[in-house]
Design a protein around this motif. Structure first.
Motif, short mmCIF file in Angstrom:
data_model
loop_
_atom_site.label_atom_id
_atom_site.label_comp_id
_atom_site.label_asym_id
_atom_site.label_seq_id
_atom_site.Cartn_x
_atom_site.Cartn_y
_atom_site.Cartn_z
N PRO A 21 5.18 -4.03 8.77
CA PRO A 21 4.25 -5.14 8.50
C PRO A 21 2.80 -4.67 8.38
O PRO A 21 2.03 -5.22 7.57
CB PRO A 21 4.45 -6.06 9.71
CG PRO A 21 5.79 -5.72 10.25
CD PRO A 21 5.94 -4.25 10.00
N GLU A 22 2.42 -3.68 9.20
CA GLU A 22 1.05 -3.18 9.14
C GLU A 22 0.76 -2.53 7.78
O GLU A 22 -0.30 -2.77 7.17
CB GLU A 22 0.79 -2.19 10.26
CG GLU A 22 0.55 -2.82 11.62
CD GLU A 22 1.84 -3.29 12.28
OE1 GLU A 22 1.76 -3.89 13.35
OE2 GLU A 22 2.92 -3.07 11.71
N PHE A 23 1.69 -1.71 7.29
CA PHE A 23 1.45 -1.07 6.00
C PHE A 23 1.59 -2.05 4.85
O PHE A 23 0.98 -1.86 3.79
CB PHE A 23 2.40 0.12 5.82
CG PHE A 23 1.87 1.38 6.44
CD1 PHE A 23 0.90 2.13 5.82
CD2 PHE A 23 2.33 1.79 7.68
CE1 PHE A 23 0.40 3.28 6.40
CE2 PHE A 23 1.84 2.95 8.28
CZ PHE A 23 0.86 3.69 7.63
N GLN A 24 2.35 -3.10 5.04
CA GLN A 24 2.35 -4.17 4.05
C GLN A 24 0.95 -4.77 3.95
O GLN A 24 0.44 -5.05 2.86
CB GLN A 24 3.36 -5.25 4.44
CG GLN A 24 3.51 -6.34 3.40
CD GLN A 24 4.57 -7.35 3.80
OE1 GLN A 24 4.60 -7.83 4.95
NE2 GLN A 24 5.46 -7.67 2.87
N GLY A 25 0.29 -4.95 5.11
CA GLY A 25 -1.09 -5.42 5.12
C GLY A 25 -2.03 -4.44 4.47
O GLY A 25 -3.00 -4.84 3.79
N VAL A 26 -1.79 -3.14 4.64
CA VAL A 26 -2.62 -2.12 4.00
C VAL A 26 -2.53 -2.23 2.48
O VAL A 26 -3.56 -2.19 1.78
CB VAL A 26 -2.19 -0.71 4.47
CG1 VAL A 26 -2.79 0.37 3.58
CG2 VAL A 26 -2.60 -0.47 5.92
N PHE A 27 -1.31 -2.38 1.96
CA PHE A 27 -1.15 -2.49 0.51
C PHE A 27 -1.77 -3.77 -0.03
O PHE A 27 -2.35 -3.77 -1.12
CB PHE A 27 0.34 -2.42 0.14
CG PHE A 27 0.97 -1.09 0.44
CD1 PHE A 27 0.34 0.09 0.12
CD2 PHE A 27 2.22 -1.01 1.06
CE1 PHE A 27 0.91 1.33 0.39
CE2 PHE A 27 2.81 0.20 1.34
CZ PHE A 27 2.15 1.38 1.01
N ILE A 28 -1.66 -4.86 0.72
CA ILE A 28 -2.29 -6.11 0.29
C ILE A 28 -3.81 -5.95 0.27
O ILE A 28 -4.49 -6.39 -0.67
CB ILE A 28 -1.88 -7.27 1.22
CG1 ILE A 28 -0.38 -7.57 1.05
CG2 ILE A 28 -2.70 -8.52 0.94
CD1 ILE A 28 0.15 -8.59 2.04
N ALA A 29 -4.36 -5.31 1.31
CA ALA A 29 -5.80 -5.06 1.34
C ALA A 29 -6.23 -4.19 0.16
O ALA A 29 -7.29 -4.42 -0.45
CB ALA A 29 -6.19 -4.40 2.66
#
Length: 507
Positions: free
Chosen positions: A468-476
């Motif tokens: 989930p954290e890296f999903q947030g990184v890609f969204i950012a």
């Protein structure tokens, strides 16, 4: 109407003169041999700067065992990067005042002296101080080299050389870790610094001889020392806060909050100084210009995203996808290869297309789509799918490097080239630091008071825990590229100045 590039671009550019604003006014015709010699010298100087940012990492364990101070090892890297970042705009301004040749020679000399001091260091903090000295010189290599290209070639020829620098940077990025590991394992870690001495001396000799014939555009200026110190202090405080936040200290701790507050105060004072100084450190025409301000914003987020992806891709591959270190390296190489392909393609198209801004716009759009696909399913990705998507991302963001430099230089007067180029490089690096800090805060889960302990525990847990954290990184990353895209839409697309080049007649 567009013109097709001649086979020997550098030779044609050597004899070109122009009276158009924003183009380098070459009063002394240079033959292609002289041009190639100048380009070779400054490319070597740029290679030194790029190599030094990657060659040290593999040697850090050996340096820690030899000099002690394991807890302070990160400063060996941080001291260099901080010094490079804060001195980049200063060297650009100095080159506008005293000339490119003299300032570049001083930068190379300081870099060599710093390398010798690093190799002779007997304690970890002596090495850290020496790395700072080395970074002072390194901060002048890249912006002055790019400015020399602008002095030498008209904007329509510059993409040809600027695109080639991408190959040089990729070579340094790949060669640095390999060479650093080999020299450390087989010989001694100090050789990663000693190797800079002969290379630096060659660059020094080549630059001293060839740059004497370089067209000169400097004018008498007054160096705004107060403005320079305010900008350097503001940048240093912000870089320290971003480097320490979430790692050495929690984001809400008083050292980090104090650094952010100090940086904000210094930036306000710097802005006030720009409005009141007789000759401000950064001319207001650069800050207020529609082209210069919007292209700087685009480069801030676009290049910053490139740096952030480069740093966090190996961590994503190993913690979420469970790949080995070598496989993670393959994915990173695919991304870097894509940036080179995108940079070279954009460089070629910019000299052929009237609406050249469509190239980076299309690239950013495709890169955002590829990152969105990674965000949709960050866990179930094969190595083939990841390599393909990262290659597409690299091709999409790669044009930002040459395009931002050329558009910036095309919009300013010849005697402002050094200041404009140094300012652009400063904000590109600062953008990278901020994007990396944001990515780090997302991966760390917000960086509370126990951020360091929680991070170690979480990285030791199951691979999918950080998905989930890296999903947030890609969204950012998609959001940042969207901001860069909107900034590019606002850039006024001015024709690239320069003469119509004619193919050489066969002899």
């Amino acid at each position: 109407m567009t013109t097709r590039a001649a086979p020997n671009e550098l030779a044609n550019a050597a004899t070109a003169t122009t009276e158009l604003p924003g183009a380098s006014q070459a009063a002394i015709p240079l033959d292609h041999v002289a041009v190639r010699a100048i380009v070779a010298g400054i490319m070597l100087a740029m290679f030194l700067s790029a190599l030094e940012q990657t060659i040290v990492a593999p040697a850090l364990p050996a340096i820690g065992r030899s000099l002690g101070g394991i807890d302070d090892l990160s400063w060996v890297v941080t001291a260099y990067l901080l010094a490079v970042t804060v001195t980049t705009p200063l060297f650009g301004k100095l080159s506008d005042i005293y000339g490119r040749r003299l300032v570049l020679l001083w930068a190379i000399a300081i870099f060599i002296a710093g390398s010798i001091a690093c190799a002779l260091a007997t304690t970890i903090w002596v090495l850290i101080v020496a790395r700072g000295l080395q970074g002072l010189g390194g901060g002048g290599l890249l912006p002055i080299a790019q400015t020399i290209i602008a002095d030498l070639l008209s904007p329509r020829e510059r993409p040809i050389v600027q695109g080639r620098t991408s190959i040089m940077f990729m070579s340094a990025s790949i060669l640095g870790p390999i060479l650093g590991g080999f020299l450390t394992d087989q010989l001694h870690w100090s050789l990663i610094f000693w190797i800079n001495v002969p290379l630096g001396l060659v660059a020094l000799v080549m630059s001293e001889r060839t740059l004497r014939r370089l067209p000169r555009n400097e004018r008498p200026h007054q160096l705004d020392l107060i403005g320079a110190m305010l900008m350097v202090g503001a940048g240093l405080a912000l870089m320290l806060a971003l480097a320490w936040g979430g790692t050495h200290y929690p984001w809400t701790s008083w050292p980090i909050v104090s650094l952010f507050a100090a940086s904000a105060m210094l930036w306000v004072l710097f802005a006030a100084r720009l409005l009141t100084a007789r000759e401000p450190f950064i001319p207001l025409t650069i800050l207020r210009g529609r082209v210069t301000s919007t292209i700087t914003c685009a480069a801030f987020f676009g290049v910053g995203t490139i740096i952030g992806i480069t740093i966090y891709t190996p961590l994503y591959c190993e913690t979420v996808l469970g790949f080995s270190a070598s496989t993670s390296g393959l994915a990173l190489i695919a991304f870097m290869a894509g940036t080179v392909v995108g940079s070279l393609t954009a460089a070629r198209l910019m000299v052929r297309l009237v609406r050249y801004m469509r190239v980076p716009l299309a690239g950013l759009f495709s890169a955002a789509i590829a990152l969105a696909l990674l965000a949709v399913d960050p866990v179930n990705s094969s190595i083939a799918r990841l390599v393909l998507l990262l290659f597409v991302v690299g091709c999409g963001v790669g044009p930002m490097y040459p395009m931002s430099t050329i558009v910036m230089q095309n919009a300013v007067k010849p005697h402002q080239l050094g200041t404009a180029t140094g300012t652009l490089n400063f904000f590109r690096t600062l953008g990278g630091a901020i994007v990396v800090a944001i990515f780090g805060a997302i991966v760390l889960g917000g960086g509370g008071d126990d951020a360091g302990v929680r991070t170690v525990e979480r990285l030791a847990a199951a691979y999918a825990d950080l998905a989930p954290e890296f999903q947030g990184v890609f969204i950012a990353a998609v959001i940042f590229l969207g901001i860069a895209f909107c900034s590019l839409l606002a850039v006024e697309e001015r024709p690239l100045h320069g003469p119509v080049r004619r193919p050489e007649r066969p002899t």
